[in-house]
Design a protein around this motif. Sequence first.
Motif, mmCIF file in Angstrom:
data_model
loop_
_atom_site.group_PDB
_atom_site.id
_atom_site.type_symbol
_atom_site.label_atom_id
_atom_site.label_comp_id
_atom_site.label_asym_id
_atom_site.label_seq_id
_atom_site.Cartn_x
_atom_site.Cartn_y
_atom_site.Cartn_z
ATOM 1 N N PHE A 299 33.216 51.555 20.873
ATOM 2 C CA PHE A 299 33.900 50.835 22.083
ATOM 3 C C PHE A 299 33.347 51.545 23.376
ATOM 4 C CE2 PHE A 299 35.948 54.728 21.519
ATOM 5 C CZ PHE A 299 36.543 55.310 22.913
ATOM 6 N N ASP A 300 33.830 50.603 24.515
ATOM 7 C CA ASP A 300 33.901 51.036 25.740
ATOM 8 C C ASP A 300 34.842 50.809 26.777
ATOM 9 O OD1 ASP A 300 32.361 52.041 28.194
ATOM 10 O OD2 ASP A 300 31.247 50.212 28.377
ATOM 11 N N SER A 301 35.270 51.716 27.703
ATOM 12 C CA SER A 301 36.192 51.299 28.428
ATOM 13 C C SER A 301 36.198 51.726 29.933
ATOM 14 C CB SER A 301 37.839 52.424 27.943
ATOM 15 O OG SER A 301 38.914 52.107 28.646
ATOM 16 N N VAL A 302 36.657 50.759 30.668
ATOM 17 C CA VAL A 302 36.341 50.957 32.246
ATOM 18 C C VAL A 302 37.727 50.719 33.001
ATOM 19 C CG1 VAL A 302 34.152 50.655 32.228
ATOM 20 C CG2 VAL A 302 35.640 48.690 32.789
ATOM 21 N N GLY A 303 38.049 51.405 34.014
ATOM 22 C CA GLY A 303 39.146 50.988 34.936
ATOM 23 C C GLY A 303 38.666 50.231 36.074
ATOM 24 N N SER A 304 39.976 49.576 36.491
ATOM 25 C CA SER A 304 39.466 48.603 37.981
ATOM 26 C C SER A 304 41.005 48.513 38.548
ATOM 27 C CB SER A 304 38.721 47.507 37.543
ATOM 28 O OG SER A 304 38.593 46.924 38.758
ATOM 29 N N HIS A 305 40.712 47.497 39.479
ATOM 30 C CA HIS A 305 42.098 47.119 40.235
ATOM 31 C C HIS A 305 41.798 45.724 40.453
ATOM 32 C CE1 HIS A 305 39.543 48.557 43.607
ATOM 33 N NE2 HIS A 305 40.371 47.505 44.155
ATOM 34 N N PHE A 306 43.020 45.050 41.047
ATOM 35 C CA PHE A 306 42.852 43.725 41.459
ATOM 36 C C PHE A 306 44.062 43.487 42.355
ATOM 37 C CE2 PHE A 306 45.349 43.293 37.636
ATOM 38 C CZ PHE A 306 46.152 42.216 37.913
ATOM 39 N N ALA A 307 43.911 42.200 43.207
ATOM 40 C CA ALA A 307 45.049 41.916 43.882
ATOM 41 C C ALA A 307 45.342 40.450 43.631
ATOM 42 C CB ALA A 307 44.762 42.168 45.336
ATOM 43 N N MET A 308 46.714 40.032 43.578
ATOM 44 C CA MET A 308 46.926 38.704 43.589
ATOM 45 C C MET A 308 46.813 38.020 45.251
ATOM 46 S SD MET A 308 46.767 37.940 40.531
ATOM 47 C CE MET A 308 47.910 36.227 40.413
ATOM 48 N N ARG A 309 45.990 37.370 45.731
ATOM 49 C CA ARG A 309 45.774 36.872 46.820
ATOM 50 C C ARG A 309 44.920 35.615 46.911
ATOM 51 N NH1 ARG A 309 41.297 36.347 46.942
ATOM 52 N NH2 ARG A 309 39.520 37.804 47.971
ATOM 53 N N LYS A 310 45.118 34.649 47.708
ATOM 54 C CA LYS A 310 44.411 33.410 47.954
ATOM 55 C C LYS A 310 43.913 33.063 49.344
ATOM 56 C CE LYS A 310 45.023 28.464 47.331
ATOM 57 N NZ LYS A 310 45.941 27.465 46.947
ATOM 58 N N ILE A 311 42.596 32.939 49.513
ATOM 59 C CA ILE A 311 42.217 32.564 50.842
ATOM 60 C C ILE A 311 41.767 31.136 50.758
ATOM 61 C CG2 ILE A 311 39.885 33.490 50.313
ATOM 62 C CD1 ILE A 311 41.291 33.216 53.849
ATOM 63 N N SER A 312 42.184 30.386 51.753
ATOM 64 C CA SER A 312 41.856 28.891 51.912
ATOM 65 C C SER A 312 41.837 28.342 52.995
ATOM 66 C CB SER A 312 43.000 28.144 50.860
ATOM 67 O OG SER A 312 44.238 28.395 51.381
ATOM 68 N N LEU A 313 41.315 27.119 53.082
ATOM 69 C CA LEU A 313 41.280 26.288 54.329
ATOM 70 C C LEU A 313 42.423 25.314 54.274
ATOM 71 C CD1 LEU A 313 39.685 26.189 56.937
ATOM 72 C CD2 LEU A 313 38.269 24.263 55.864
ATOM 73 N N GLY A 314 43.489 25.219 55.276
ATOM 74 C CA GLY A 314 44.517 24.161 55.180
ATOM 75 C C GLY A 314 45.142 23.746 56.466
ATOM 76 N N LYS A 315 45.822 22.712 56.448
ATOM 77 C CA LYS A 315 46.369 22.236 57.659
ATOM 78 C C LYS A 315 47.677 23.022 57.876
ATOM 79 C CE LYS A 315 43.284 19.192 58.587
ATOM 80 N NZ LYS A 315 43.586 17.729 57.874
ATOM 81 N N ASP A 316 48.132 23.254 59.301
ATOM 82 C CA ASP A 316 49.355 23.808 59.574
ATOM 83 C C ASP A 316 50.354 22.666 59.682
ATOM 84 O OD1 ASP A 316 48.662 22.769 62.168
ATOM 85 O OD2 ASP A 316 48.627 25.047 62.986
ATOM 86 N N ASP A 317 51.429 22.946 60.211
ATOM 87 C CA ASP A 317 52.448 21.896 60.384
ATOM 88 C C ASP A 317 52.040 20.929 61.638
ATOM 89 O OD1 ASP A 317 52.992 23.817 62.477
ATOM 90 O OD2 ASP A 317 55.058 23.947 61.805
#
Length: 753
Positions: A299-317
């Motif tokens: 077996f092999d094992s590694v540790g990491s990290h992540f984030a829940m985020r989204k970058i996008s192009l969009g229209k404001d109001d």
Amino acid sequence: MLRTALALTFFLCSSQLSFAADWQPKQAPLMTRWAKDVTPEKVHPEYPRPQMVRKDWQNLNGLWDYAIRPKDPGAPGQPQDWDGKILVPFPVESALSGVMKQVGPENRLWYRKSFTVPEKWKGQRVLLHFGGVDWDTIVLVNGKKAGDHRGGYDPFTFDITDALKNDAENEIVVSVWDPSDAGFQPRGKQVRKPHSIWYTPTTGIWQTVWLEPVHHDSIADFTLVPDIDQQELRVTVHTRGRVDSVEVVALVGAKQVARSTGKPDQEIVLKISNPQLWSPDSPYLYSLRIVTRGAKDAFDSVGSHFAMRKISLGKDDQGINRLMLNGKFLFQYGPLDQGFWPDGLYTAPTDEALKYDLEVTKRLGFNMVRKHVKVEPARWYYHCDKLGLLVWQDMPSGDRYIRNDQPDITRSAESAKQFETEWANIIKANYNSPSIILWVPFNEGWGQFDTARITDLTKRLDPTRLVISASGWTDRATGDVHDIHVYPGPGSPKPTEKRAAVLGEFGGLGLPLEGHTWQAKGNWGYRSYTDRKTLIREYVNLLERLHPLIGDPGLSAAVYTQTTDVEIEVNGLMTYDREVIKLDDKAVIEAAHNLHLPPPKVTVIAPTSQEKGLTWSYTLEKPSDGWEQPKFDGSSWKEGPGGFGTRGTPGAAVRTEWETNDIWLRREFEIKSADLGKPQLVIHHDEDAEVYLNGVLAARLRGYVIDYTRVPVSDEARAALREGKNTMAVHCRQTGGGQYIDAGLVNITPLKW
């Protein structure tokens, strides 16, 4: 027992004296306070790859033998004798390397290091990792070629197991050739003869070198794709050897919040219910564990990290295209970050120093940083992930440069292949960093080629992030963002149906501080001042003028030049040695925070000729006194549509040719209501200009800009404005190069909330 202790003490002291004899830092024109913490026994000891962590590893930073020898093919190979010791991972040109010599394109730089393999690593594969080596690298282990690599900014790895002597000392020899600005390769701001905005080169090893044991059946790499809309993380794990299954676990502290299993090279989905979203205000990171199992339960094992985020192009109001974070418009404001150090050049003295720049950036009110034509070690992005700094990542520039009015260059096949290979490797190496939200392949025409194709390539390599095809004045109407540079600015392009608008560089306000400059005289900024009080006032004024652009025309982001002074440039937030934060003031921080308040209302009083030519009276002969007054008789002057200048001037919309040294302009405009807020000129001047409103001096401007910018109207000129007809009069003078003049007037009305 006492004799043993005395012997051990003598050995340790002797070892330290030996190290001191082998290496001493050179004295650069400036040194940072972290230089004193650098010793051969302790040089960047931190684990170098925070997003893929294994517990067993061996750091090879420290003293290596070095030699500089001719590159001539007729010259001998590996040196028979060595020039001395070099402290890795500091570039040979740096003070902290202990060498501080330029190598040049006519020479090769050689390194040699001995090491032993820990007994417990037996039976495993041993990987040799290089975080960064500039540029053309050949590696030998015990006389056998382990591999070669071309690229100054992407990490690379060789499996050296078969070349090792497990029960004896092993030898690594590294040979590096770097032509710097004599070659076509990506090199950023490095030149052999530093001047202006171009700095001392980096040759050879400039990031951590390290060993790592892995199972024959192990994890090679993986990609992480957060999806906040579906509340899931998509993971694809690539492996070596024979791996039967992959387990992925998401954790908050020690608590498991999601788990899923699958096969190598196949997407594994982790459901992240009610995710905590990552943002500059709340940089929430999840931990990740990846475990693989293969033949005979290896077996092999590694540790990491992540984030829940989204970058996008969009229209404001308001229907304006914006840069969106997690589905909402967030104005992005950050410094241009060159990543140079006076004592380490491309390499920060310590990890603490590396982090310090980012901590100051965050404290001064920025939420973003543009990493300018350089790529940093993985730990830099890790600090951004943790601190909550959005990152725009540039591709280091190289090859030939073009002016704003020139077409893309045509690269050789070798040059184009090197660019595309290295760019792909850079994106792959940093793909999992949550802080990176935008890629920038080209800056100001530096090495710019096949813009549309490279933009498409970047989008294919990473469809999860946005792309600025060309930052600066060589826009090709591709990518997600239209980016302009205006010094000192500010200015803004207009958003379009498919692209947001950003100010990719502005500011550059300079202040040389005695005792903290690279040289005694000849330091410069785009605008220079003599005291901190004036610098702070002008910086705050600059941000006050920037704020309205967020509302009209719809600016999504701005990048201030720059994080620190660099060599002879003195336009940093901090001095080059990081000893003085020039803009460390409450008003500075408040001005940055105010950019996130609702922007004021902008009303056009007198439009410019940027989009439609407006008629001006003008003369190229010096007029009589009083030419700026409303009642002046200008009937003998010519008439023509603005703007006035020579074609090809950056940011110009020339409709009437003007090629002499001076031009005088007049036009009338009407104000419907004298109830004014804070009027501002909208002006593009190349070079010096003075503007009068109803005969009163509104602004006197020096130098030139490369696009339209806004300038406050003097209190006296504001008082002279009245309901009904008003007169604007302009004098512009130029001495060489391109030339252009056009002006208009807007009213800024702060919103109440």
